[in-house]
Design a protein around this motif. Structure first.
Motif, mmCIF file in Angstrom:
data_model
loop_
_atom_site.group_PDB
_atom_site.id
_atom_site.type_symbol
_atom_site.label_atom_id
_atom_site.label_comp_id
_atom_site.label_asym_id
_atom_site.label_seq_id
_atom_site.Cartn_x
_atom_site.Cartn_y
_atom_site.Cartn_z
ATOM 1 N N HIS A 11 22.729 -39.990 4.641
ATOM 2 C CA HIS A 11 21.351 -40.135 4.541
ATOM 3 C C HIS A 11 20.864 -40.056 3.116
ATOM 4 O O HIS A 11 21.572 -39.325 1.954
ATOM 5 N N ASP A 38 23.816 -33.776 -1.698
ATOM 6 C CA ASP A 38 23.271 -33.807 -0.613
ATOM 7 C C ASP A 38 22.138 -34.974 -0.647
ATOM 8 O O ASP A 38 21.020 -34.383 -1.069
ATOM 9 N N ASP A 39 22.324 -35.994 -0.336
ATOM 10 C CA ASP A 39 23.576 -36.827 -0.039
ATOM 11 C C ASP A 39 23.673 -37.956 -0.836
ATOM 12 O O ASP A 39 24.022 -39.082 -0.344
ATOM 13 N N GLU A 91 16.832 -37.426 7.241
ATOM 14 C CA GLU A 91 17.835 -36.123 7.983
ATOM 15 C C GLU A 91 17.011 -35.125 7.824
ATOM 16 O O GLU A 91 17.256 -34.342 8.819
ATOM 17 N N GLU A 92 16.678 -34.708 6.701
ATOM 18 C CA GLU A 92 16.416 -33.122 6.283
ATOM 19 C C GLU A 92 15.253 -32.529 7.227
ATOM 20 O O GLU A 92 15.012 -31.566 7.245
ATOM 21 N N GLU A 103 28.703 -36.740 4.252
ATOM 22 C CA GLU A 103 27.680 -35.853 3.952
ATOM 23 C C GLU A 103 28.252 -34.951 2.874
ATOM 24 O O GLU A 103 29.147 -33.867 3.309
HETATM 25 ZN ZN LIG Z 1 22.586 -33.859 3.876
#
Ligand SMILES: [Zn+2]
Length: 326
Positions: free
Chosen positions: A124, A145-146, A177-178, A203
Motif C-alpha cells: 500500500h 509502512d509501507d 489501506e490505513e 508490508e
Molecule cells: Zn501498512
C-alpha cells in the motif's frame, strides 16, 4: 591442486555457495524509499495532495519498468469511488452521497505460456499523513509502512522484466489501506479469484525481523503451502521465511491480502515488522534513517527468487479455505 581442493572443501563446509550476483540494487532501494518517504509527500494521507505526488512517482516507475496497464484500463490508475465505507465503481458516482475519488496503481507483465493465470505482488502506498508534532516534526513519513513494500513492488517489476514470466504478473500499489483497506477491496473484486494463483503482499520489510537479518515472516503460513514453496525455491540460500510469530495480532486479516484470502486465493503478507515492540510504528519517527537498506534489498531478492516456480508456472500453492474467516 591439493591446497585448492582443500580450500574448496572448506568453503563448502562453511555453507558458502558461490555468490550469485545481487540483482536487486541497494542504491535503487534507497532512491525509491527516500522519494516515497520524503517530507514533500506529507505522509501520503489518502485524499490529500501528498499521496497524489506519490502516485505520480509510482506511475512513472511502472512506466520505466515497461509494465502495461491492466486489461480494460487506459493507464496505471485504477480509479474508483468511496461513499462512507462503501467502495464502488467510478460510474456509480452520480448515484451515491458524497462520492470521493481514489485510485490504486496497477500494471502487469503478460505471461508467455499461461497468460490467463495471475500472480500478484502488492503493497500500500498511502500512510497516515500529519500527526502530533514531536520535536518539531509532524510528518509521519511511513518509510517502513509501507514505502518499503512499494519499493519492493517497483523493483520486482524491474526484475521480472529481465526474467520473463510464464504466468501474468500484476504489480499493485493500493490506496487507503490505513483507513479501511479500500484500495485492495476494490482491486480484489475486479479479478476472477479462480485465475489468481498467488498474492505476495509486502508490508513493512524495512527493519530486521525478530529472527534476524536475511529472514522474513509470512502471515497465514499454515493456511496454504505458499511458504513451503517459497522456501524450497531458496534451497542453498541462507534466507529463511518463518510463520508469523505474532498470531495474536491477527495480521493475516489486517492487511491488503485479506479480501482475496477470504475468496480462497493463497494471498499472504510478507513482513519483518516487530509489531509488538516497534516504537516507530505509526509515529512521526518512521523515517528512512531507521531502515536497513541492505537487508531490504536482500529480502526483495529473496522474494523474487522464491517466487520463481510460481511465476514460472510450475507450482501453484494450495488454496485457502474460504470459510476460514477467524
Ligand atoms: Zn501498512
Amino acid at each position: 591442486m591439493k591446497l585448492s581442493a582443500l580450500c574448496l572443501l572448506g568453503v563448502l563446509a562453511a555453507g558458502i555457495a558461490p555468490a550469485q550476483a545481487q540483482q536487486i540494487s541497494e542504491p535503487e532501494v534507497t532512491r525509491i524509499i527516500s522519494t516515497l518517504a520524503a517530507d514533500s509527500m506529507q505522509g501520503r494521507m489518502t485524499y490529500t495532495p501528498g499521496i497524489e505526488k506519490a502516485s505520480v512517482f509510482i506511475a512513472e516507475e511502472f512506466r520505466k519498468a515497461g509494465l502495461e496497464p491492466l486489461p480494460g484500463e487506459k493507464d496505471f490508475l485504477q480509479r474508483f469511488i468511496t461513499s462512507g465505507r462503501k467502495v464502488l465503481p467510478l460510474d456509480s458516482a452520480s448515484a451515491v452521497a458524497e462520492p470521493k475519488h481514489l485510485h490504486n496503481l496497477a500494471g502487469m507483465i503478460k505471461g508467455s505460456s499461461k497468460p490467463d493465470e495471475y500472480v500478484i505482488f502488492s503493497a500500500h502506498y498511502d500512510h497516515i499523513g500529519i500527526q502530533k508534532a514531536e520535536e518539531g516534526d509532524s510528518i509521519a513519513n511511513g518509510a517502513d509502512d509501507d514505502a518499503s513494500g512499494v519499493t519492493a513492488v517497483i523493483l520486482l517489476a524491474n526484475y521480472f522484466r529481465e526474467h520473463a514470466p510464464e504466468r501474468s504478473v500484476i504489480f499493485a500499489a493500493f490506496t487507503a489501506e490505513e483507513i479501511g483497506g479500500f484500495g485492495s477491496r476494490y482491486f480484489s473484486r475486479q479479478l476472477d479469484p479462480a485465475k489468481i494463483v498467488a498474492m505476495f503482499n509486502i508490508e513493512m520489510i524495512g527493519k530486521e525481523s525478530k529472527f534476524g537479518r536475511n529472514s522474513a515472516f509470512i502471515t497465514g503460513f499454515e493456511r496454504s503451502d505458499f511458504g513451503k514453496i517459497l522456501q524450497a525455491n531458496l534451497e542453498g540460500s541462507s534466507f529463511r521465511f518463518y510463520p508469523d510469530p505474532y498470531p495474536e495480532q491477527r495480521l493475516f486479516y489486517r492487511s491488503d491480502n485479506a479480501t482475496l484470502a477470504r475468496l480462497g486465493v493463497p494471498a499472504h503478507t510478507i513482513s519483518t515488522t516487530q509489531i509488538d515492540k516497534d516504537t516507530l510504528y505509526h509515529s512521526v519517527n518512521d523515517e528512512v534513517e531507521s531502515l536497513d537498506m541492505k537487508n531490504i534489498a536482500d529480502i526483495i531478492e529473496a522474494i523474487a527468487v522464491s517466487s520463481g516456480s510460481i511465476v514460472g508456472g510450475k507450482d501453484a500453492p494450495t488454496r485457502i479455505a474460504p470459510e476460514n474467516k477467524d
